[in-house]
Design an enzyme around this catalytic site. Structure first.
Site, PDB file in Angstrom:
ATOM      1  N   GLY A  61      10.164  -4.087  -4.695  1.00  0.00           N
ATOM      2  CA  GLY A  61       9.149  -3.111  -4.289  1.00  0.00           C
ATOM      3  C   GLY A  61       9.292  -2.773  -2.822  1.00  0.00           C
ATOM      4  O   GLY A  61      10.039  -3.420  -2.077  1.00  0.00           O
ATOM      5  N   ASP A  85      -7.146  -6.798   2.923  1.00  0.00           N
ATOM      6  CA  ASP A  85      -6.320  -5.827   2.191  1.00  0.00           C
ATOM      7  C   ASP A  85      -6.284  -6.190   0.711  1.00  0.00           C
ATOM      8  O   ASP A  85      -5.210  -6.225   0.095  1.00  0.00           O
ATOM      9  CB  ASP A  85      -4.910  -5.774   2.777  1.00  0.00           C
ATOM     10  CG  ASP A  85      -4.152  -4.517   2.363  1.00  0.00           C
ATOM     11  OD1 ASP A  85      -4.806  -3.556   1.902  1.00  0.00           O
ATOM     12  OD2 ASP A  85      -2.918  -4.491   2.485  1.00  0.00           O
TER      13      ASP A  85
END
Length: 823
Positions: free
Chosen positions: A497, A613
């Site tokens: 990713g 986050d």
């Protein structure tokens, strides 16, 4: 003769003004209304502004320039004729007003820049002071007309108002008002908000009006107010729409039954209101919030105006009032304060604004009340002068004068010496580093890529005797060549990713351990995030937090090595077409695992760790779909025991950000709770948080989901792949706790512990259908080590409070689990 005639005219004008003021119900003993720069008087409603040529005896330099605008501004709520002329000051000048009544006086200053001959008033830069107060400093006029309002106590028999232009600039004023205030208008002081609220005396402070609002979204103009105040409509300050509704019922206002007069606020203010709109959902738990731009570093006097003008018959209601996240009053019973409907009431409090330029005020229903409602009729916000008697935001850093010059000269001399010393030190450090790099390259020659069978472990050394893996608090330090080997020299075919920090690669170490390697790019500039993530992951070990295996900071690289998570991110399984879909039970178990990880972060150490986050892309799944929270680069240590929040710049991911944190830049654990609530709806709906391809009302998942939930149309948002899987009771429990996570105010959001309890309840309500045999084994296994989630920061740390495992070291616990797994 001229002076005598002027004095007679002044007396005549004053007499007329007194008659006018009596007709309005308030007659100020001191009352100066001056149309600056004008040669004729102007009627403004029932008041007369006198041309300042008749007040020339008040000016220190009476011959200063007059200016006339070519046209009147058309964008002011005040009478535009007051902005057509101006008095221009080329040097320091002052008005001196005789004072007949001691006490608070109002000063209103009118400013509108225009061009007159060689004067361009938009380039003016000046300061204004009165008595010992700095009212305005370094003022530069705006394009549109502006009226500034101040009040302070005057104890002498005169009031002096100074205008001081900056060098090579000018000062000006279009009109001004100076008049004494009724004693009832301002109490001598007020109490600060918060559990340690204290009473502050305001007798020696100046006040500047920042905002004055009339709720109900209706403007009240000066001619409709006994003290000629402008009350702005509140609609443009509201944070949300559809949460509130506007009321108007002026006839319901009854001053005769209370102690207030219209000098506090007129009937047109108390007769309109903004209230909670509970029509769509009688059990709504939303807050009505207004946002204001203020100067940080000051205290503010906030005045709330209330009057129950709700249609009758209406049930008795209780509500809460907030400034920011602090409660001004809870379970506020307006009827108990006024003894009757329609009776006006006001409340003063003082709040401090620091670190943020935003101040938000909210009203909302109290918890567990039968009839949720909330009402506010008017609001005033006034800045309080600081310890330097200034209302100027930059005062503390702008008035250094000669001392600054001395410090600057000394600093330059000292700085020159320091630069020379630093240059010498840098030269020596660079030389030392070049020698170290030479030694390091020699060491790398003994670690060739893809060759040999040497396996390096903790304690192994390069040929030069240096440790390959450090045993410091930051975990294991890997050589760069070992990471190159593990990732086939960062092959693109191994990319798992890409994120803001850089790419994540799949890697295999020489001992066949599979790892995930996150490599920062040179453009990421993520040194702080890199260090934070290593420090955070080195402190904690938890079954639902991704484990740190090592890191590398050689050759200016920023590489972090984690345990490999076979099934990737939760986001991929919810939104990725190439990944298998998750059952409802799997989704519940994943949410429970992630909640356990976050709960540990919030409670597992002396000070909470706030992830900052939380999102579905940062919840990873192992080969058994067990969830682990990842990516701690933005994490922040929580507030001290005596603090409610951490003031910090806003960071996070769009769509998941806590709106309270976004507005106030005040971070708490409840910011993670909000983000987790977004993830929960993402899990339920099986779609991205923001999807621009959808119709406008569906683009934002949170807004769409909450709207459907309030309408009782929850089935519209449930992932079609879950059709027929979810039991109604389990769905109800899940969506209730998800909605609470998204409460507008952080204090109303549950803790991660509460969320965890409710998710476990939702799982129990779902029953045993679809439970995998692996999950059953894992449950049995971890029941024997039920407190493993709250273990220490590393192996060999004693577990002091783990029930049957008390006194057993972490390494033994892991060893026992590994042996059982291998049977």
């Amino acid at each position: 003769m001229v002076n005598s005639g002027g004095s007679m005219l002044l007396i005549w004008v004053s007499s007329i003004l007194c008659v006018i003021c009596v007709s309005l119900g308030y007659n100020p003993l001191d009352n100066y209304l001056i149309d600056c720069g004008s040669s004729t008087n102007k009627s403004v409603g029932d008041r007369l502004f006198v041309a300042d040529q008749f007040y020339s005896n008040l000016l220190s330099i009476p011959h200063i320039t007059f200016a006339n605008a070519s046209s009147s501004p058309n964008s002011s709520a005040y009478d535009p004729s007051l902005f057509q002329t101006a008095r221009i000051f080329n040097e320091t000048s002052f008005y001196t007003f005789s004072v007949n009544k001691s006490g608070r006086h109002w000063i209103r200053l009118y400013f509108f820049p225009f061009v007159f001959r060689s004067y361009n008033l938009s380039t003016a830069k000046f300061s204004v002071s009165a008595q010992n107060f700095t009212l305005i400093k370094e003022y530069q006029p705006k394009v549109n007309p502006e009226v500034k309002e101040f009040s302070f106590n005057v104890s002498s028999d005169r009031l002096v108002l100074n205008f001081t232009p900056f060098a090579n600039s000018i000062a000006f004023v279009n009109a001004l008002e100076v008049f004494s205030l009724p004693d009832e208008l301002f109490p001598p002081g007020a109490t600060t908000i918060g559990p340690q609220g204290k009473y502050l005396n305001l007798g020696k402070q100046a006040l500047e009006t920042v905002e004055r609002l009339n709720m109900g979204n209706q403007t009240v103009f000066p001619h409709d107010d006994t003290l000629w105040r402008l009350w702005d409509a509140d609609g443009k300050y509201l944070k949300h729409s559809n949460v509130e509704k506007f009321l108007a019922n002026v006839k319901a206002v009854n001053f005769t039954k209370g102690r207030l007069t219209e000098n506090i606020a007129p009937s047109s203010v108390y007769g309109t209101a903004t209230v909670l709109n509970s029509d769509p959902d009688p059990q709504t738990n939303a807050n009505v919030t207004w946002l204001f731009d203020v100067d940080p570093g000051f205290e503010y006097l906030v005045r709330f105006h209330f009057c129950d003008i709700l249609p009758r018959p209406s049930a008795r209601f209780y509500f809460n009032v907030y400034i920011g996240s602090s409660a001004v009053v809870q379970y506020f019973d307006l009827l108990n304060r006024t003894s009757d409907v329609g009776v006006p009431y006001f409340m003063d409090v003082i709040t401090t604004v620091s670190g943020s330029r935003m101040l938000n005020v909210s009203i909302g229903p109290s918890n567990n009340v039968q009839y949720p409602n909330a009402i506010l009729n008017g609001l005033e916000i006034m800045k309080i002068s600081n310890a330097k008697d200034s209302l100027y935001v930059l005062d503390s850093i702008s008035s250094k004068s000669s001392k600054t010059k001395v410090i600057l000269i000394v600093g330059l001399a000292a700085g020159s010496f320091i630069i020379i010393v630093l240059a010498l030190v840098l030269f020596l450090l660079c030389r030392r580093r070049s020698l170290a790099d030479l030694s390091h390259r020699k060491a790398e020659d003994h670690f060739p890529m893809n060759e040999g069978d040497t396996v390096y472990t903790v304690g192994s050394k390069f040929s030069n005797g240096t440790l390959i893996f450090s045993t410091s608090k930051f975990g294991y330090r890997f050589p760069f060549v070992a990471i190159q080997e593990a990732t086939d020299n960062f092959s693109e075919s191994l990319v798992l990713g890409v994120g803001g920090f850089g790419k994540v690669y799949k890697g295999v170490l020489r001992d066949e351990t599979r790892v995930a390697v996150k490599r920062g790019t040179s453009q990421s500039q993520g040194i702080a995030e890199f260090q934070t993530e290593i420090e955070m992951l080195s402190q904690f070990r938890h079954r639902h937090l991704v484990s740190l295996i090592g890191y590398c900071d050689e050759r200016n690289e920023m590489i972090i090595i984690y345990e490999f998570m076979e099934n990737g991110t939760l986001k991929n399984h919810l939104c990725g077409s190439n990944h298998p879909s998750l059952s409802w039970r799997q989704r519940l178990e994943i949410c429970i695992g992630a909640a356990k990880g976050l709960h540990y972060l919030h409670t597992g150490s002396t000070k909470a760790i706030i992830h900052r986050d939380v999102k579905s892309a940062n919840i990873l799944l192992d080969e058994n779909f067990m969830a682990k929270v990842a990516d701690f680069g933005l994490s922040k240590t929580g507030p001290e025991i005596d603090q409610s929040h951490v003031s910090t710049a806003v960071k996070g991911s769009f769509g998941y950000l806590d709106p309270e944190y976004l507005i106030r830049q005040q971070l708490t654990e409840k910011s993670d709770v909000y983000s987790f609530g977004v993830v929960m709806f993402e899990v339920l709906c099986g779609r991205p948080v923001i999807d621009p391809s959808l119709p406008r009302e569906k683009v934002n998942l949170v807004e769409w989901a909450l709207k459907c939930q309030r309408r009782g149309q929850l089935e519209e948002i449930v992932d079609p792949l879950l059709q027929g899987q979810i039991k109604p009771d389990s769905l109800k429990k899940f969506r209730e706790i998800a909605e609470k996570c998204l409460a507008e105010c952080g204090v109303y959001r549950p803790s991660m512990g509460d969320i965890l309890w409710n998710l476990e309840s939702a799982l129990q309500l779902q029953g045993d259908e679809g439970r995998s045999s692996h999950n059953g084994k894992m449950t049995e296994k971890f029941n024997r080590a039920n407190s493993l989630e709250t273990c220490g920061s590393a192996a060999q740390v004693s577990i002091g409070s783990m029930g049957d495992l008390a006194g057993v070291s972490m390494s033994k616990v892991f060893a026992q689990m590994v042996r059982e797994e291998m049977r």
